[in-house]
Design a protein around this motif. Sequence first.
Motif, PDB file in Angstrom:
ATOM      1  N   THR A  73      37.287  55.982  31.851  1.00  0.00           N
ATOM      2  CA  THR A  73      38.078  55.650  33.040  1.00  0.00           C
ATOM      3  C   THR A  73      39.298  54.852  32.597  1.00  0.00           C
ATOM      4  OG1 THR A  73      37.015  53.508  33.462  1.00  0.00           O
ATOM      5  CG2 THR A  73      35.956  55.470  34.410  1.00  0.00           C
ATOM      6  N   SER A  74      40.159  54.537  33.549  1.00  0.00           N
ATOM      7  CA  SER A  74      41.347  53.753  33.225  1.00  0.00           C
ATOM      8  C   SER A  74      40.986  52.347  32.752  1.00  0.00           C
ATOM      9  CB  SER A  74      42.273  53.663  34.448  1.00  0.00           C
ATOM     10  OG  SER A  74      41.593  53.084  35.546  1.00  0.00           O
ATOM     11  N   GLU A  75      39.838  51.847  33.203  1.00  0.00           N
ATOM     12  CA  GLU A  75      39.343  50.556  32.734  1.00  0.00           C
ATOM     13  C   GLU A  75      38.295  50.831  31.658  1.00  0.00           C
ATOM     14  OE1 GLU A  75      37.357  46.448  34.520  1.00  0.00           O
ATOM     15  OE2 GLU A  75      38.095  48.005  35.880  1.00  0.00           O
ATOM     16  N   PHE A  76      38.744  50.837  30.391  1.00  0.00           N
ATOM     17  CA  PHE A  76      37.940  51.372  29.299  1.00  0.00           C
ATOM     18  C   PHE A  76      36.601  50.666  29.119  1.00  0.00           C
ATOM     19  CE2 PHE A  76      42.129  52.829  27.263  1.00  0.00           C
ATOM     20  CZ  PHE A  76      42.016  54.078  27.867  1.00  0.00           C
ATOM     21  N   LYS A  77      36.515  49.399  29.511  1.00  0.00           N
ATOM     22  CA  LYS A  77      35.257  48.680  29.355  1.00  0.00           C
ATOM     23  C   LYS A  77      34.267  49.006  30.456  1.00  0.00           C
ATOM     24  CE  LYS A  77      36.971  44.685  26.756  1.00  0.00           C
ATOM     25  NZ  LYS A  77      37.056  43.199  26.691  1.00  0.00           N
ATOM     26  N   LYS A  78      34.707  49.763  31.455  1.00  0.00           N
ATOM     27  CA  LYS A  78      33.832  50.097  32.576  1.00  0.00           C
ATOM     28  C   LYS A  78      33.864  51.603  32.849  1.00  0.00           C
ATOM     29  CE  LYS A  78      33.537  45.732  35.077  1.00  0.00           C
ATOM     30  NZ  LYS A  78      32.072  45.729  35.261  1.00  0.00           N
ATOM     31  N   PRO A  79      33.269  52.397  31.955  1.00  0.00           N
ATOM     32  CA  PRO A  79      33.240  53.847  32.153  1.00  0.00           C
ATOM     33  C   PRO A  79      32.210  54.249  33.200  1.00  0.00           C
ATOM     34  CG  PRO A  79      31.989  53.248  30.216  1.00  0.00           C
ATOM     35  CD  PRO A  79      32.596  51.976  30.726  1.00  0.00           C
TER      36      PRO A  79
END
Length: 397
Positions: free
Chosen positions: A337-343
């Motif tokens: 996802t755009s927030e790499f730490k929160k796929p």
Amino acid sequence: MSKTAEVKVPLSDLKVGMVVKLPLSWTNHPFLFNRIEIESPSHIELIRTLDVAYVYLISGIELLPKKVQSATVAPSLTPQQLAQEEKAQLRKSLRQGQQRFTKAANDCRGAFAKLGADPQGAYRSAATLVEELMDHLKETETPYLACVDAGIDISINQHGVSIAVLAMMIAQSLRMNHSQLRDIAMGALFHDIGKQKVPDIIRRKKTNLSDHEINFLNMHPQFGYNMLEKSALFPPKVLDIVLHHHEWIDGSGYPHKLQGKQIAVETQVVSLANDFERLLRGEGRSPQVALGYLFKHRVQKHDSALISALVKVLGIYPPGTLVELTNGDVAKVMVTTSEFKKPIIHCCNIDGQHSELKFLQQEDLEIKGVIKLEQLSTAAKRVLDASSPVSFYFSTL
């Protein structure tokens, strides 16, 4: 309907049967696409939870103020129903990605089969497949990678599709043009076709190869180039990818030990994607460990800008990575996802119970760290399909 003819519709006027377009990036809503066919009141309720005041009407009911005012408003959904709707959309997206990967691999195999007796048919089939890949890449404003399953024994054509997807994602992130993307896709699909000329006893050997066997296997780029070149149909950049996809910028690759800019950038992109998957498969590494190894030990082999693009495409936790969550559950990363730490993940508890899909961006949960396959219970391995080799396709979310 052309863009200039699109009608702005306030959310209060939405009706089942309309086809609408959201004025949002795909990353900011839970639907598969910005273009939505409203099939149920739950779709209307989901749209109403978004941070928008209106949508564009594409087709369906022609809005007239009196008709709109007299229409029945859709009932509200509970937060639980909304969450269920989101997960249903996610499951649909993951199924679609798997189906598209399987179809692409089958189409690629069909193109391979035609190459000898019907080279024009092979090229047409491959060109059609490339256009489908291009369509899927461009389907969303910002494409992301999803994990798909190719089975235990990955074929040359399945490998080709996965490399094509990964290489196209790298090229897209570097803003390469349409022609370059096409050449990269075609070259990646065919990059290992020369292995068809290598005996199975060598290709599938589990123990160390002899020097003679290594030399024979290393001839597959030349074999593949010869197979395509004699048709006089494939573009020069595609032929170059097939011939030089094992070349590295430090001159240590093969077959011609090219260096630096002697290697076309399109070929370098496919070489990098192929090297990553080779690290992933050859040593049984997780995607996250393979990416870390490449970043640390292959820095002289590939252009640094390309490696940075690969890291951006794969994220901190690439699809297929096994992780532990802060609540003690275990999970497999499914989509970046755009927030790499929160796929997006598929998770369960350590005993394989309570399996579910989660958008970590919407959860009060984080990834604690990467774990190894052997750290999972037998039940968790089965639930997460953790033992299957990882392949990649474009996410349709």
